[in-house]
Write an enzyme that holds these catalytic residues in place. Structure first.
Site, PDB file in Angstrom:
ATOM      1  N   SER A  46      64.051  -4.308  29.551  1.00  0.00           N
ATOM      2  CA  SER A  46      65.291  -4.520  28.809  1.00  0.00           C
ATOM      3  C   SER A  46      65.008  -5.625  27.806  1.00  0.00           C
ATOM      4  O   SER A  46      64.543  -6.712  28.174  1.00  0.00           O
ATOM      5  CB  SER A  46      66.417  -4.907  29.758  1.00  0.00           C
ATOM      6  OG  SER A  46      67.647  -4.866  29.071  1.00  0.00           O
ATOM      7  N   GLU A  47      65.281  -5.375  26.524  1.00  0.00           N
ATOM      8  CA  GLU A  47      64.777  -6.276  25.481  1.00  0.00           C
ATOM      9  C   GLU A  47      65.448  -7.645  25.461  1.00  0.00           C
ATOM     10  O   GLU A  47      64.982  -8.554  24.777  1.00  0.00           O
ATOM     11  CB  GLU A  47      64.858  -5.607  24.099  1.00  0.00           C
ATOM     12  CG  GLU A  47      66.249  -5.337  23.582  1.00  0.00           C
ATOM     13  CD  GLU A  47      66.712  -3.925  23.882  1.00  0.00           C
ATOM     14  OE1 GLU A  47      66.256  -3.352  24.882  1.00  0.00           O
ATOM     15  OE2 GLU A  47      67.546  -3.404  23.112  1.00  0.00           O
TER      16      GLU A  47
END
Lengths: 218, 230, 230, 218
Positions: A46-47
């Protein structure tokens, strides 16, 4: 029969290989996590700064300090790690994330993608989408083949502002699975019951049809 | 050396109109709640704010937006609040949108003394307009310049009086880089401990980057998208 | 996903002549002892080695130097060994010297997908010869390009089977960035644990950067300069 | 009487202010740590990846994983932190280290410094010196005013390969304390018993002498 959202996600899930690190965008891509085949170990990135994303929490385990890039509360799995945004995008930009799956408004036959801005509508921003499409090794787009008016979203040229150029590798739409090749969209599979002619009609960009096109098997 | 200040009020001493300020956080996760609240009560205005997002209508940077203290936002994703939309459409608020990874790296570069660097993100898009481009390894890249700020305001889980910080889960996000990029960095923490209590092997932000630190209070930690397993 | 290999022998599978290889460590601190020893026994040669230093005569990269396996060194400080001096002066060994901070940042850039960036270090010196220069903020800078490697070999204190690594004290040094910059990164650790045992908040190198991991043995950890308080 | 190494270090220690982050080079600079005035809190940075360096260890506390940039075994103080080399030089390059003290072979009146390479002698490399001199806000050089043959090391132009250009702010030599100014070396203090004439004779670069030059007080 055109695929529904879950079927698109199910078909995309087959593109993921054992050991892959995968970034899932908001919308249909998020559903892909539900269809990873048994025996395949996938690590979700998840960025906003984590590897090893787990399912949504229960009311007992919810933590405001633990969210995904869609700002949803989530959990982490054993082997997870947390880090800052610069490190997170170092992973993405450096090509360490194997597969990126995201939605799109339009894709061109050259692999350009438009997914963040519709002139005249409220602009929210590109978030991490431009970084993801500019760098991921394998970019798969989950999208509807046509808009509500029946107009093709697989175009010769995108009409909306671009997110990235020449980056999309594969598209799974409600009608078909296609690769972006040097000559255009190469048809690989049809949704069950959907004909090549129907796909041809729904595709404004160059469609390459070679030999028999199998139906997607579920 | 003790960098402790008493509270948010003391921490924001020296804020002036038209300054550039960075605020850590992703959505409402890991935002410096105390300092933002204090700034929203202060008279300072005309600020250029660098923050991945801009809060919601009644929380986070939305509070400062409501008070017309922000002249320009530099972000990757905004508009979760109606007042933001109104100010943007009316031209009261200037908005510069940047790819999230480029934004993060520009801030790190500012803290690390790297004035500019090349990235592929945004090439061939609106983001590339007016920016230098150049080919490396057969791929086009944009030249991105570093970002710094007069003040950086960050939020950590624990901190010590020397300014060492550690973050919890995804509440790190932009905080770590922003701490590096502020001329003056204010850190508010949930728990402030004496030096020697944090394991020196596991410091996320070394104290050298932090000038002022205080223990915040009444953390609300509002959740934007409460999503539960079925 | 389990990235465990049995030992150094298994870890170095695929090493070929003339490859570019990064080795973590500063002096003899934090060097991948097991993998270096194994490589020194292997037939591979003509390597371009990127490492801050080059070991001593009978330890660390000095072992591979003695076996004439290294064609070129990219370092910031070398020559703690007589054989290094001999090979350099005789022209057998090519040496590229870089400022330590530029070396570190070039490796990080390689791992982070940044093809090039500007730094002030080395401008106006021999290091700047043949490099592009440019002024930013009234100061001259050099354009430095990213470094990557076919293999990166790093050493950590603890690691888990997913490749997550933590380092002890100053044994981190170049290891963390090099892990990011290898097409294949080999991590040897003093203690290999199952996933879930390391606190996810305190991972130095996330597992995504590591392809092979094993628990090393017989660590010597030789000290170069034993200096004691009087 | 020219200053000895400890006296040079003692004089330099006065340049350090409470709260400073300081990087000390090898040699005389290392000795500065012994003379930090009481009540002044200084944090020592070592470019191999630590803040909060303490004294040398005892045989009981020595740890091979804990060394300084000179590869000497050391200890850490409460409030210390460890990090990788990229972060360490981010601190240095980003101007977060307040004072850098290092040795030099030569300094020019423009503030150029030569400290890493003597043609014809074995080249070991610049280590972190080029990064340090290119970025530190305040660079103080600890050096001998002349070489063994009595030739000046404070020159109009450096003769040896440079470490950095226009960066040195202050010099503490065995004979004097001097600032590098736009017009040349400005004499600030004399070593006890050393005359302005002696300093003039030992300085090949432009020496600026204005008013009375006090002796260094110990």
């Amino acid at each position: 029969m055109a695929l529904d959202k879950n079927q698109i996600a199910m078909r995309i899930a087959r593109e993921i290989k054992d050991g892959n690190y995968v970034n899932l965008g908001i919308g249909i891509p998020t559903l892909v996590a539900n269809f990873i085949p048994e025996g395949i170990i996938v690590t979700l990135q998840s960025e906003n700064g984590m590897l090893g994303m787990g399912p949504f929490p229960t009311m007992e385990t919810v933590d405001a300090d633990l969210i995904n890039a869609g700002k949803q509360t989530i959990t982490y799995l054993p082997g997870a790690s947390f880090f800052d945004s610069a490190t997170s995008f170092a992973m993405i930009r450096g090509g360490h994330v194997d597969v990126t799956i995201l939605g799109a408004f339009e894709v061109s036959e050259k692999g350009d993608i438009a997914s963040w801005k519709v002139p005249g509508k409220l602009i929210k921003g590109m978030g991490g989408a431009m970084d993801l499409v500019a760098s991921a090794k394998n970019i798969i787009v989950a999208m509807q083949h046509t808009n509500k008016e029946g107009q093709s979203k697989l175009l010769k040229e995108c009409t909306l502002p671009l997110t990235g150029v020449g980056c999309v590798k594969r598209i799974v739409s409600d009608l078909a699975v296609l690769d972006v090749t040097e000559k255009g969209f190469k048809l690989l599979e049809r949704a069950p019951g959907v004909t090549v002619e129907q796909i041809q009609k729904a595709t404004e960009g160059t469609l390459i049809v070679e030999g028999d096109i199998p139906e997607i098997q579920f | 050396m003790n960098k402790t200040v008493k509270n948010a009020k003391e921490a924001i001493e020296g804020f002036k109109d038209n300054m550039t300020v960075m605020f850590g956080g992703f959505g409402l996760c890991g935002i410096p709640e105390n300092t933002i609240l204090e700034l929203s009560k202060a008279k300072v205005k005309g600020l250029v704010c660098i923050s991945n997002n801009c809060g919601v209508d009644d929380f986070g940077l939305g509070l400062m937006l409501n008070n017309h203290q922000i002249r320009k936002m530099v972000s990757s994703y905004v508009g979760e609040n109606a007042e933001f939309e109104r100010q943007m459409l009316s031209g009261e608020l200037e908005v510069e949108l940047l790819p999230q990874g480029s934004l993060a790296e520009k801030i790190r570069a500012g803290g690390a003394g790297i004035p500019a660097f090349y990235v592929p993100a945004g090439y061939g898009t609106e983001v590339g307009i007016g920016k230098e481009s150049r080919e490396f390894n057969g791929k086009m890249h944009l030249l991105e310049h570093a970002l710094t700020a007069d003040f950086a305001v960050v939020k950590a889980w624990k901190g010590d009086t020397a300014g060492n910080l550690i973050y919890k889960y995804t509440a790190n996000n932009f905080n770590n880089m922003m701490a590096m990029a502020g001329k003056i960095t204010i850190a508010e923490v949930e728990e402030l401990v004496p030096v020697g209590e944090l394991d020196p092997n596991f410091i996320h932000t070394p104290g050298i980057f932090v000038q002022r630190i205080f223990q915040g209070e009444n953390y609300i930690k509002r959740i934007e998208q409460l999503t539960l397993s079925k």
